[in-house]
Scaffold this motif. Structure first.
Motif, PDB file in Angstrom:
ATOM      1  N   SER A  90      25.721  41.949 -31.123  1.00 34.87           N
ATOM      2  CA  SER A  90      24.238  42.435 -31.283  1.00 34.87           C
ATOM      3  C   SER A  90      23.934  42.412 -32.471  1.00 34.87           C
ATOM      4  O   SER A  90      21.876  42.176 -32.232  1.00 34.87           O
ATOM      5  CB  SER A  90      24.519  44.360 -30.520  1.00 34.87           C
ATOM      6  N   GLY A  91      23.800  42.844 -33.249  1.00 30.74           N
ATOM      7  CA  GLY A  91      23.017  43.287 -34.767  1.00 30.74           C
ATOM      8  C   GLY A  91      23.274  41.578 -35.240  1.00 30.74           C
ATOM      9  O   GLY A  91      22.235  41.184 -36.022  1.00 30.74           O
ATOM     10  N   ILE A  92      23.807  40.427 -35.192  1.00 30.42           N
ATOM     11  CA  ILE A  92      23.671  39.434 -35.393  1.00 30.42           C
ATOM     12  C   ILE A  92      22.743  38.951 -34.707  1.00 30.42           C
ATOM     13  O   ILE A  92      21.983  37.580 -35.076  1.00 30.42           O
ATOM     14  CB  ILE A  92      25.719  38.258 -34.790  1.00 30.42           C
ATOM     15  N   MET A  93      22.034  38.851 -32.889  1.00 28.59           N
ATOM     16  CA  MET A  93      21.265  38.642 -32.655  1.00 28.59           C
ATOM     17  C   MET A  93      19.806  39.038 -33.112  1.00 28.59           C
ATOM     18  O   MET A  93      19.556  38.492 -32.918  1.00 28.59           O
ATOM     19  CB  MET A  93      21.808  39.159 -30.404  1.00 28.59           C
ATOM     20  N   PHE A 136      19.444  39.926 -36.056  1.00 26.98           N
ATOM     21  CA  PHE A 136      19.222  38.889 -37.195  1.00 26.98           C
ATOM     22  C   PHE A 136      18.692  38.074 -37.249  1.00 26.98           C
ATOM     23  O   PHE A 136      18.140  37.799 -37.817  1.00 26.98           O
ATOM     24  CB  PHE A 136      20.197  39.701 -37.975  1.00 26.98           C
ATOM     25  N   VAL A 137      19.032  36.940 -36.535  1.00 28.46           N
ATOM     26  CA  VAL A 137      19.142  35.566 -35.726  1.00 28.46           C
ATOM     27  C   VAL A 137      17.328  36.327 -35.086  1.00 28.46           C
ATOM     28  O   VAL A 137      17.172  34.747 -35.456  1.00 28.46           O
ATOM     29  CB  VAL A 137      19.978  35.415 -35.029  1.00 28.46           C
ATOM     30  N   TYR A 138      17.629  36.850 -34.498  1.00 26.93           N
ATOM     31  CA  TYR A 138      15.488  36.534 -33.800  1.00 26.93           C
ATOM     32  C   TYR A 138      14.845  36.801 -34.917  1.00 26.93           C
ATOM     33  O   TYR A 138      13.418  36.829 -35.054  1.00 26.93           O
ATOM     34  CB  TYR A 138      16.215  37.738 -33.065  1.00 26.93           C
ATOM     35  N   CYS A 139      15.068  37.951 -36.189  1.00 28.42           N
ATOM     36  CA  CYS A 139      14.278  38.515 -37.179  1.00 28.42           C
ATOM     37  C   CYS A 139      13.560  36.856 -38.025  1.00 28.42           C
ATOM     38  O   CYS A 139      12.392  37.137 -39.045  1.00 28.42           O
ATOM     39  CB  CYS A 139      15.247  39.359 -37.949  1.00 28.42           C
ATOM     40  N   VAL A 140      15.257  36.183 -37.906  1.00 27.58           N
ATOM     41  CA  VAL A 140      14.891  35.420 -38.780  1.00 27.58           C
ATOM     42  C   VAL A 140      14.307  33.883 -38.616  1.00 27.58           C
ATOM     43  O   VAL A 140      13.636  33.043 -39.146  1.00 27.58           O
ATOM     44  CB  VAL A 140      15.939  34.354 -39.381  1.00 27.58           C
ATOM     45  N   ALA A 194      11.323  48.042 -37.091  1.00 23.05           N
ATOM     46  CA  ALA A 194      11.512  48.095 -35.677  1.00 23.05           C
ATOM     47  C   ALA A 194      13.084  47.464 -35.606  1.00 23.05           C
ATOM     48  O   ALA A 194      13.977  47.950 -35.218  1.00 23.05           O
ATOM     49  CB  ALA A 194      11.608  47.583 -34.961  1.00 23.05           C
ATOM     50  N   PHE A 195      13.016  45.380 -36.585  1.00 24.94           N
ATOM     51  CA  PHE A 195      14.406  45.572 -36.568  1.00 24.94           C
ATOM     52  C   PHE A 195      15.358  46.457 -37.644  1.00 24.94           C
ATOM     53  O   PHE A 195      16.679  46.382 -37.944  1.00 24.94           O
ATOM     54  CB  PHE A 195      13.916  43.926 -37.417  1.00 24.94           C
ATOM     55  N   LEU A 196      14.999  47.048 -39.453  1.00 25.57           N
ATOM     56  CA  LEU A 196      15.112  47.678 -39.360  1.00 25.57           C
ATOM     57  C   LEU A 196      16.672  48.781 -39.281  1.00 25.57           C
ATOM     58  O   LEU A 196      17.515  49.072 -39.477  1.00 25.57           O
ATOM     59  CB  LEU A 196      14.851  48.506 -41.247  1.00 25.57           C
ATOM     60  N   ALA A 197      15.303  49.039 -38.086  1.00 23.14           N
ATOM     61  CA  ALA A 197      16.480  50.701 -37.289  1.00 23.14           C
ATOM     62  C   ALA A 197      17.401  49.980 -36.092  1.00 23.14           C
ATOM     63  O   ALA A 197      18.287  50.806 -36.756  1.00 23.14           O
ATOM     64  CB  ALA A 197      15.214  51.219 -36.353  1.00 23.14           C
ATOM     65  N   GLY A 198      16.773  49.018 -36.014  1.00 19.94           N
ATOM     66  CA  GLY A 198      18.134  48.480 -34.946  1.00 19.94           C
ATOM     67  C   GLY A 198      18.626  47.719 -35.713  1.00 19.94           C
ATOM     68  O   GLY A 198      20.477  48.100 -35.190  1.00 19.94           O
ATOM     69  N   PHE A 199      18.892  47.263 -36.300  1.00 21.17           N
ATOM     70  CA  PHE A 199      20.036  46.818 -37.616  1.00 21.17           C
ATOM     71  C   PHE A 199      20.626  47.735 -37.949  1.00 21.17           C
ATOM     72  O   PHE A 199      22.301  47.613 -37.888  1.00 21.17           O
ATOM     73  CB  PHE A 199      19.488  45.412 -38.043  1.00 21.17           C
TER      74      PHE A 199
END
Length: 102
Positions: free
Chosen positions: A47-50, A52-56, A65-70
């Motif tokens: 889940s964390g990898i997905m 991060f990949v989505y963010c990149v 929101a990315f920081l909170a989820g990651f």
């Protein structure tokens, strides 16, 4: 100097033999309770990898929101890994005050 093509085959076969031996040992010797925790750890990591990949690759528009989820994935992974260490029967001598119901 390049290695001969025949030398790559034993390395690959040694690696696959080692991995299959490790997997068989894991399946036979690991209690079901730890396997369940390991499966959840793999899910949390993926889940964390997905995220991060989505963010990149796609966008990081709501960056907070990315920081909170990651960060929640990382925190959940760390706390679950700590739980796995406490529940592991081999570590019972290190965690004497932890009840077996955990």
């Amino acid at each position: 100097m390049a290695a001969p093509k025949g030398s790559k085959q034993p390395l690959s076969s040694d690696t696959s033999a080692a991995l299959s031996s490790m997997w068989k040992s894991y399946v036979q010797n690991t209690p079901d309770r730890l396997k369940f925790i390991d499966a959840f750890l793999v899910f949390t990591m993926l889940s964390g990898i997905m995220q991060f990949v989505y963010c990149v690759l796609v966008t990081n528009f709501p960056f907070n929101a990315f920081l909170a989820g990651f960060a929640s994935c990382v925190g959940q992974f760390v706390l679950t890994a700590s739980l796995r260490a406490q529940v592991n029967p081999e570590n019972r001598s290190e965690f004497k005050d932890v009840s077996p119901e955990r």
